[in-house]
Design an enzyme around this catalytic site. Structure first.
Site, PDB file in Angstrom:
ATOM      1  N   HIS A 273      -2.915   0.295   0.995  1.00  0.00           N
ATOM      2  CA  HIS A 273      -3.654  -0.073  -0.214  1.00  0.00           C
ATOM      3  C   HIS A 273      -4.955   0.708  -0.361  1.00  0.00           C
ATOM      4  O   HIS A 273      -5.532   0.738  -1.439  1.00  0.00           O
ATOM      5  CB  HIS A 273      -3.839  -1.598  -0.335  1.00  0.00           C
TER       6      HIS A 273
ATOM      7  N   SER B 169     -10.793  -2.830   5.389  1.00  0.00           N
ATOM      8  CA  SER B 169      -9.400  -2.427   5.214  1.00  0.00           C
ATOM      9  C   SER B 169      -9.160  -1.051   5.833  1.00  0.00           C
ATOM     10  O   SER B 169      -9.897  -0.117   5.546  1.00  0.00           O
ATOM     11  CB  SER B 169      -9.046  -2.366   3.730  1.00  0.00           C
TER      12      SER B 169
ATOM     13  N   ASP C 238       1.249  -2.034   5.907  1.00  0.00           N
ATOM     14  CA  ASP C 238       0.121  -1.555   5.102  1.00  0.00           C
ATOM     15  C   ASP C 238      -0.595  -0.369   5.761  1.00  0.00           C
ATOM     16  O   ASP C 238      -1.732  -0.488   6.216  1.00  0.00           O
ATOM     17  CB  ASP C 238      -0.850  -2.715   4.855  1.00  0.00           C
TER      18      ASP C 238
HETATM   19  N1  ARG Z   1      -6.061  -8.325   0.323  1.00  0.00           N
HETATM   20  C1  ARG Z   1      -6.127  -6.956   0.770  1.00  0.00           C
HETATM   21  C2  ARG Z   1      -7.557  -6.546   0.974  1.00  0.00           C
HETATM   22  O1  ARG Z   1      -8.417  -6.896   0.219  1.00  0.00           O
HETATM   23  C3  ARG Z   1      -5.556  -5.996  -0.205  1.00  0.00           C
HETATM   24  C4  ARG Z   1      -4.111  -6.072  -0.382  1.00  0.00           C
HETATM   25  C5  ARG Z   1      -3.641  -5.191  -1.508  1.00  0.00           C
HETATM   26  N2  ARG Z   1      -2.369  -5.699  -1.937  1.00  0.00           N
HETATM   27  C6  ARG Z   1      -2.133  -6.366  -3.081  1.00  0.00           C
HETATM   28  N3  ARG Z   1      -1.018  -7.011  -3.172  1.00  0.00           N
HETATM   29  N4  ARG Z   1      -2.948  -6.363  -4.113  1.00  0.00           N
HETATM   30  O2  ARG Z   1      -7.866  -5.772   1.847  1.00  0.00           O
END
Ligand code: ARG
Length: 723
Positions: A85, A658, A220
């Protein structure tokens, strides 16, 4: 005497244990106490191996990736691991319907196949404490004066400590809410190329349904490489650039993990506000969060309608959709958790203690009464601000106008603007119109404009509406209670604006004038809500509130540290997108009564969730085959005879982390952090020591995807794998 000593000692160590996994520590200021605790928990490295200013250390492998993520160097040739992501936008931008790397995945078989991007990465060179210099210059100043002076002083230090020729950028960070100032010196590298990514069905498996939740089965990860010029210096993209030779890179361990194992996470947590007041919590749960969620619901609904219809539109909107959806779910969850755990009540209790302590102390005794007044003054305008930011500007057309045409109008009407500045604004408007049109999906944008205009009418106090706007709307388009009125209006705006009409746009650009802009119905819409209403009437209140909040926050933290000097020594500063280390352990948990969550997920769960052809739970056919055959190679988990997909740890991280490396006791890479769990979504404002977990993708699954699924042995060969 002895007894006092003993109780003091006990209370310190208890306090410390309770908060053991909470904390985003600055590697530079890693106190001996914190380091000792890391060792006690299992860390095998010396302090020097973690962070050393004079020679290479682990911290040299940790980078800022792009605009808001973390990455890590994993080979002697500048190979980078980060989240899927985090690479998402670059991968989507490199994709076309014929070469859809986002959908199908991509692996470069050699360096020649790697794909250039517009991304940059930054390495932290050193950290310098500039608190004294900043504080000396702020002596005796308060309020707006202090605020302005602080901005000037930080800007001056940043400039003095930067060097454009060397790509060195310094950013001073205000820590402990303005009680400490550290200068972070970075070197930025401008040639970053895509090396590999799994198909989106793997990299975003579970989509928004699983997002922010455990148990999770998302692969991811994505892979990049940083290049330098032939002399080894940072440079923009060039054909003859060479892979960077890093000071440090992380070995990768495929030995596996078990419940309770030590785990540390390095990276760039973006922002927390752990000393937020009860007033701030209430503003979030009552106004800010629900407004954001309601308006994003609208935007997402209209975008998704179009994305479902056509794969080309899906590719076009995917990246923007993902980022809107991510924080839509976050803020919805944050509200629920803040209410569930009565964070407001917890904060109130602490504030009462502070207020009792502050009594009779001139510096602190009026702090809370003043702060309360400041919130009361702002709260009545807060909803309007959210409806401008997330509603009016939630239309991509309006957002383009806000960022480029309002500034253009400014240079056209203000006297004494230089030719060069005028040209700059015009060029930016032209350049970004192209980018905007490239990403623009008119049907969804038109609906967003219509519905947000309606919701603004319904939800924002009437006396804060733009003067005359809704009256005119009613006269020209029909009753304000009728949705069709807003649709007709939006359709008119879209058909009459010059922004979608090349001939009229070109004529305007050939000889730009403010009158033409101001006659444009789309421009007019934004002027009505933004420039002529929010900016001129309400933004000054917001600025005042922000300044007061900063001032009171600084005093609050200063007071807290005075109130409890022992604890003060072991406090960590709120996240500010500066490098931090968090340590904890691999750990299962109980999210609610009678429910137990294991610390790993496996391929078994992938098959259970798998739904052929589904928008969020599909998988490549080959992956299903390999899993059914249990073809896990050297990546299999020996004790489970299965492939481990994800695992959870007790580490304290937040957005910005992330892509962060999860490291074992020896500093070897065991996973990539990519999310937080739903039960602890209040973590920005209050850390929950029982429920907070970080969600990670197991590095063995990452390597399995690259090797078995992707056949990219060239990448595997580059790594230093510890078996
Ligand atoms: N929740 C994750 C983060 O903020 C991002 C995941 C991105 N995926 C999604 N389905 N929008 O690091």
């Amino acid at each position: 005497m002895k007894k006092i000593f003993l109780t003091l000692f006990l209370s310190v160590s208890l306090l410390f244990r309770a908060a053991a996994d909470e904390g985003m520590w600055l590697p530079l200021l890693l106190g001996q106490q914190v380091y000792n605790d890391m060792v006690k928990k299992g860390l095998k490295l010396t302090k020097d191996q973690l962070y050393n200013i004079n020679k290479a250390s682990l911290k040299d492998a940790i980078i800022i990736f792009g605009g808001g993520c973390t990455g890590e160097i994993v080979s002697a040739e500048g190979l980078i691991f980060t989240n899927h992501h985090c690479g998402y936008d670059a991968i989507a931008s490199a994709s076309t319907m014929d070469h859809n790397y986002l959908r199908d995945g991509f692996y470069a078989r050699n360096k020649g196949e790697e794909i250039p991007t517009t991304l940059t990465v930054q390495f932290l060179l050193r950290i310098e404490d500039v608190t004294k210099e900043v504080m000396d210059s702020l002596q005796g100043l308060t309020g707006a004066e202090r605020w302005k002076k602080q901005m000037d002083v930080l800007a001056a230090i940043n400039k003095r400590m930067s060097d454009a020729d060397q790509y060195i950028e310094t950013r001073v960070s205000s820590l402990f809410k303005g009680n400490q100032f550290l200068a972070f010196v970075y070197q930025r590298y401008g040639d970053v190329r895509i090396v590999g990514a799994p198909p989106e069905s793997v990299g975003k498996f579970g989509g928004d349904t699983d997002n922010w939740e455990w148990p999770r089965h998302t692969g991811d990860f994505s892979i990049f490489r940083v290049y330098t010029n032939p002399e080894g210096k940072p440079a923009k993209y060039a054909g003859n650039n060479i892979p960077m030779k890093p000071k440090w890179y992380l070995p990768v361990s495929i030995k596996g993990l078990k419940d309770g194992d030590f785990a540390m996470i390095w990276g760039y947590p973006g922002g927390t506000n752990r000393y937020e007041t009860s007033y701030g919590v209430q503003l979030a749960t009552d106004i800010n969060n629900p407004s954001l969620v309601k308006l994003r619901d609208v935007r997402l609904k209209y975008m998704f309608e179009e994305m479902k219809k056509d794969p080309a539109i899906k590719l076009q909107l995917a990246s923007s959709y993902a980022s809107i959806a991510n924080y839509w779910k976050f803020y919805d969850g944050e509200t629920k958790q803040l209410l569930k755990y009565d964070v407001f009540g917890q904060k109130k209790k602490f504030e009462e203690k502070f207020i009792a302590w502050a009594k009779g102390k001139p510096e602190y005794q009026y702090l809370f009464p003043d702060w309360e007044k400041s919130y009361a003054a702002w709260n009545k305008y807060a909803r309007q601000r959210m409806y401008v930011n997330e509603g009016v500007l939630g239309s991509p057309l309006m957002s383009y106008i806000g960022s480029y045409l309002i500034p253009l109008e400014n240079v056209l009407i203000k006297p004494g603007i230089s030719k060069a500045d005028k040209k700059k604004a015009i060029d930016a408007a032209i350049e970004n119109r192209k980018k905007f049109l490239d990403k623009e999906n008119k049907p969804s944008d038109l609906n967003i404009l219509a519905t947000t205009t309606m919701l603004f009418y319904q939800d924002v106090d009437k006396d804060q509406h733009p003067i005359g706007f809704y009256g005119t709307l009613k006269n020209q388009y029909g009753p304000l209670s009728d949705e069709a009125t807003y649709k007709k209006y939006a359709a008119d705006v879209f058909s009459k604006t010059m922004i979608f009409d090349d001939a009229r746009w070109d004529a305007f650009i050939a000889n730009p004038d403010a009158a033409t802009l101001q006659a444009d119905p789309a421009f007019n819409h934004l002027s009505a809500f933004y420039t002529n209403n929010y900016v001129s009437k309400y933004m000054p209140f917001f600025q005042q509130f922000t300044m007061q909040n900063a001032e009171y926050g600084r005093l609050f933290l200063k007071g807290i540290m005075e109130m409890d000097p022992v604890k003060a020594k072991m406090m960590y500063p709120d996240a500010t997108f500066t490098m931090r280390v968090s340590y904890g352990a691999v750990k299962s948990y109980r999210p609610r009564d009678a429910v137990f969550y294991d610390y790993v997920t496996t391929s078994k769960g992938l098959l259970e969730k798998y739904k052929a052809g589904d928008y969020e739970f599909d998988l490549p056919a080959r992956q299903i085959e390999l899993i059914k055959k249990k073809d896990f190679g050297q990546y299999a988990d020996k004790t489970r005879n299965d492939l481990v997909i994800g695992f959870i740890t007790t580490n304290d991280i937040t957005g910005g982390n992330s892509g962060s490396p999860v490291l074992n006791a020896n500093g070897e890479l065991i996973g990539l952090a990519f999310d937080g769990n739903y039960e602890a979504l209040s973590h920005k404002l209050a850390f929950d020591k029982d429920l907070n977990r970080t969600i990670n993708v197991d590095i063995r699954y990452v390597l399995w995807c690259i090797d078995k699924l992707g056949g990219a042995f060239n990448i595997i060969k580059e790594l230093k794998i510890v078996k």
